[in-house]
Write a protein that holds these residues in place. Structure first.
Motif, PDB file in Angstrom:
ATOM      1  N   ASP A  23       0.900  -1.265   0.036  1.00 34.87           N
ATOM      2  CA  ASP A  23      -0.045  -0.060   0.016  1.00 34.87           C
ATOM      3  C   ASP A  23       0.843   1.187   0.095  1.00 34.87           C
ATOM      4  OD1 ASP A  23      -2.242  -1.536   0.059  1.00 34.87           O
ATOM      5  OD2 ASP A  23      -2.116  -1.359   2.389  1.00 34.87           O
ATOM      6  N   PRO A  24       1.676   1.415  -0.909  1.00 28.05           N
ATOM      7  CA  PRO A  24       2.596   2.719  -0.934  1.00 28.05           C
ATOM      8  C   PRO A  24       1.781   3.816  -1.460  1.00 28.05           C
ATOM      9  CG  PRO A  24       2.637   1.344  -3.085  1.00 28.05           C
ATOM     10  CD  PRO A  24       1.862   0.692  -2.261  1.00 28.05           C
ATOM     11  N   ILE A  25       2.106   4.932  -0.821  1.00 27.99           N
ATOM     12  CA  ILE A  25       1.633   6.361  -1.088  1.00 27.99           C
ATOM     13  C   ILE A  25       2.593   6.990  -2.237  1.00 27.99           C
ATOM     14  CG2 ILE A  25       0.519   8.642  -0.334  1.00 27.99           C
ATOM     15  CD1 ILE A  25      -0.024   7.045   2.468  1.00 27.99           C
ATOM     16  N   ILE A  26       2.165   7.443  -3.300  1.00 27.35           N
ATOM     17  CA  ILE A  26       2.890   7.780  -4.367  1.00 27.35           C
ATOM     18  C   ILE A  26       2.302   9.353  -4.801  1.00 27.35           C
ATOM     19  CG2 ILE A  26       3.752   7.729  -6.751  1.00 27.35           C
ATOM     20  CD1 ILE A  26       3.203   4.513  -6.472  1.00 27.35           C
ATOM     21  N   ASN A  27       3.379  10.223  -4.229  1.00 25.79           N
ATOM     22  CA  ASN A  27       3.066  11.706  -4.882  1.00 25.79           C
ATOM     23  C   ASN A  27       3.671  12.135  -5.852  1.00 25.79           C
ATOM     24  OD1 ASN A  27       1.279  12.281  -2.734  1.00 25.79           O
ATOM     25  ND2 ASN A  27       2.868  12.184  -1.234  1.00 25.79           N
ATOM     26  N   ILE A  28       3.098  12.613  -7.190  1.00 25.20           N
ATOM     27  CA  ILE A  28       3.811  12.999  -8.242  1.00 25.20           C
ATOM     28  C   ILE A  28       3.475  14.421  -8.689  1.00 25.20           C
ATOM     29  CG2 ILE A  28       3.683  12.416 -10.770  1.00 25.20           C
ATOM     30  CD1 ILE A  28       2.930   9.653 -10.290  1.00 25.20           C
ATOM     31  N   ARG A  29       4.667  15.128  -9.161  1.00 28.67           N
ATOM     32  CA  ARG A  29       4.209  16.723  -9.219  1.00 28.67           C
ATOM     33  C   ARG A  29       5.261  16.969 -10.291  1.00 28.67           C
ATOM     34  NH1 ARG A  29       1.875  20.758  -6.561  1.00 28.67           N
ATOM     35  NH2 ARG A  29       2.949  23.116  -6.934  1.00 28.67           N
ATOM     36  N   LEU A  30       4.703  17.670 -11.342  1.00 26.47           N
ATOM     37  CA  LEU A  30       5.580  18.379 -12.283  1.00 26.47           C
ATOM     38  C   LEU A  30       6.055  19.603 -11.892  1.00 26.47           C
ATOM     39  CD1 LEU A  30       6.242  18.393 -15.479  1.00 26.47           C
ATOM     40  CD2 LEU A  30       4.188  19.929 -15.804  1.00 26.47           C
ATOM     41  N   GLN A  31       7.505  19.633 -12.016  1.00 25.77           N
ATOM     42  CA  GLN A  31       8.106  20.593 -11.353  1.00 25.77           C
ATOM     43  C   GLN A  31       8.439  21.964 -12.626  1.00 25.77           C
ATOM     44  OE1 GLN A  31       7.562  19.952  -8.230  1.00 25.77           O
ATOM     45  NE2 GLN A  31       9.602  20.229  -7.607  1.00 25.77           N
ATOM     46  N   ASN A  32       8.370  21.813 -13.517  1.00 22.97           N
ATOM     47  CA  ASN A  32       8.734  22.759 -14.597  1.00 22.97           C
ATOM     48  C   ASN A  32       7.612  23.305 -15.429  1.00 22.97           C
ATOM     49  OD1 ASN A  32       8.856  20.190 -15.890  1.00 22.97           O
ATOM     50  ND2 ASN A  32      10.122  21.126 -17.521  1.00 22.97           N
ATOM     51  N   PHE A  33       6.306  23.225 -14.808  1.00 24.23           N
ATOM     52  CA  PHE A  33       5.096  23.784 -15.534  1.00 24.23           C
ATOM     53  C   PHE A  33       5.251  25.335 -15.844  1.00 24.23           C
ATOM     54  CE2 PHE A  33       0.364  22.641 -15.986  1.00 24.23           C
ATOM     55  CZ  PHE A  33       0.142  23.725 -17.027  1.00 24.23           C
ATOM     56  N   THR A  34       5.535  25.800 -16.753  1.00 21.85           N
ATOM     57  CA  THR A  34       5.472  27.143 -17.227  1.00 21.85           C
ATOM     58  C   THR A  34       4.707  27.385 -18.326  1.00 21.85           C
ATOM     59  OG1 THR A  34       7.607  27.281 -18.363  1.00 21.85           O
ATOM     60  CG2 THR A  34       7.650  27.589 -16.098  1.00 21.85           C
ATOM     61  N   VAL A  35       4.199  28.739 -18.572  1.00 26.02           N
ATOM     62  CA  VAL A  35       3.693  29.177 -19.724  1.00 26.02           C
ATOM     63  C   VAL A  35       4.118  30.558 -20.109  1.00 26.02           C
ATOM     64  CG1 VAL A  35       1.364  27.851 -19.429  1.00 26.02           C
ATOM     65  CG2 VAL A  35       1.636  30.040 -18.789  1.00 26.02           C
ATOM     66  N   THR A  36       4.402  30.848 -21.606  1.00 25.22           N
ATOM     67  CA  THR A  36       4.785  32.057 -21.889  1.00 25.22           C
ATOM     68  C   THR A  36       3.785  32.790 -22.510  1.00 25.22           C
ATOM     69  OG1 THR A  36       7.105  31.016 -22.083  1.00 25.22           O
ATOM     70  CG2 THR A  36       6.477  33.228 -23.422  1.00 25.22           C
ATOM     71  N   ILE A  37       3.437  34.047 -22.340  1.00 28.28           N
ATOM     72  CA  ILE A  37       2.608  35.053 -22.744  1.00 28.28           C
ATOM     73  C   ILE A  37       3.236  36.152 -23.491  1.00 28.28           C
ATOM     74  CG2 ILE A  37       0.528  36.113 -22.345  1.00 28.28           C
ATOM     75  CD1 ILE A  37       0.386  33.275 -21.263  1.00 28.28           C
ATOM     76  N   LEU A  38       2.920  36.362 -24.843  1.00 26.20           N
ATOM     77  CA  LEU A  38       3.613  37.322 -25.516  1.00 26.20           C
ATOM     78  C   LEU A  38       2.727  38.210 -26.285  1.00 26.20           C
ATOM     79  CD1 LEU A  38       6.545  34.957 -27.038  1.00 26.20           C
ATOM     80  CD2 LEU A  38       6.658  36.417 -25.088  1.00 26.20           C
ATOM     81  N   GLY A  39       3.115  39.281 -26.826  1.00 28.49           N
ATOM     82  CA  GLY A  39       2.373  40.255 -27.545  1.00 28.49           C
ATOM     83  C   GLY A  39       1.610  41.343 -26.885  1.00 28.49           C
ATOM     84  N   GLU A  40       0.412  41.434 -27.466  1.00 28.84           N
ATOM     85  CA  GLU A  40      -0.251  42.535 -26.719  1.00 28.84           C
ATOM     86  C   GLU A  40      -0.835  42.404 -25.222  1.00 28.84           C
ATOM     87  OE1 GLU A  40      -0.563  45.832 -27.539  1.00 28.84           O
ATOM     88  OE2 GLU A  40       0.528  45.892 -29.363  1.00 28.84           O
TER      89      GLU A  40
END
Length: 258
Positions: free
Chosen positions: A131-148
């Motif tokens: 019964d292992p408890i497994i925590n998973i998380r994405l560490q490099n989640f970024t979004v780039t917003i450009l323009g107006e």
């Protein structure tokens, strides 16, 4: 007489140019076709998936810490008088879409959701842990917003998903010169770029395939006609000033002679 004619018409020409560059309400209002108290059912079954070059944190725990310890990677950091302080090590999804997991070895997680990876690891660990408890998380989640937008840049995301509206909110919303009916989202699938467009003026934007952004998405807001016209006017500003100066000087000379 020609000079006086041009002088009287010049303000009118400038006024017409300014009016032509103004944006109307239908160009800048979001969700224009949404009715009052209208109910929206989210039919967008978005589930985040892991991609190549993602940095993933995985921690395995059980009631028996000694038994689960081999399945967690740590490195020691010197912390003054406290000696070495253990710090967990994250996993990089390689070009084959795999991570190198302790004891088990290579596991392919590209294209899988965090929950799917959790189930996969539970199956792999069944012979070792109960019964292992497994925590998973994405560490490099970024979004780039450009323009107006008011604050273009790259923004980190806390959590597993973010909507395009939330991302634009991080960037301070679109400027008045942003084209709301043709916002572009550039998405990368293992080196293949896919271009999608979304109309934020319509409520149907909520059902768009890019309403929920994925890691490393780029959102680009194009300038509208008002911004283009304004830019053209700015480029010609020095010419208008020069012409106005010449006309004004000529008018003064003519009036003085008369």
């Amino acid at each position: 007489m020609k000079t006086k004619f041009l002088l009287t018409r010049l303000p009118i020409l400038l006024l017409i140019s300014l009016l032509a560059s103004c944006a109307s309400k239908k160009d800048i209002v979001y969700f224009q076709n949404a009715g009052e108290f209208e109910t929206f059912v989210d039919r967008n079954s978005f589930t985040p998936k892991f991609k190549v070059d993602d940095v993933v944190s995985i921690h395995v725990s059980t009631l028996n810490e000694e038994a689960s310890a081999p399945f967690n990677l740590y490195r020691g950091l010197r912390g003054g008088n406290t000696g070495f302080t253990p710090q967990s090590v994250d996993y990089l999804v390689d070009q084959a879409g795999e991570i190198d997991f302790p004891v088990i070895g290579k596991i392919k997680i590209v294209g899988l959701s965090p929950e799917e990876v959790r189930v996969l690891l539970r199956d792999e660990l069944a012979d070792y842990l109960k019964d292992p408890i497994i925590n998973i998380r994405l560490q490099n989640f970024t979004v780039t917003i450009l323009g107006e937008v008011n604050r273009p840049g790259t923004y980190p995301v806390n959590g597993e998903r973010i909507t395009i509206l939330e991302a634009l909110g991080l960037a301070g919303d679109l400027t008045i010169k942003g084209q709301r009916d043709n916002v572009m989202v550039i998405r990368d699938f293992d080196g293949t770029k896919v271009y999608n467009r979304i109309d934020l003026r319509s409520k149907e934007a909520l059902n768009s395939s890019v309403y929920y952004l994925t890691q490393n998405d780029v959102v680009y807001v194009e300038p509208n006609e008002s911004a283009v016209t304004s830019s053209q006017l700015d480029n010609r500003a020095s010419i208008w000033v020069s012409i106005g100066s010449v006309l004004l000087t000529s008018a003064v000379i003519l009036l003085t002679r008369n």
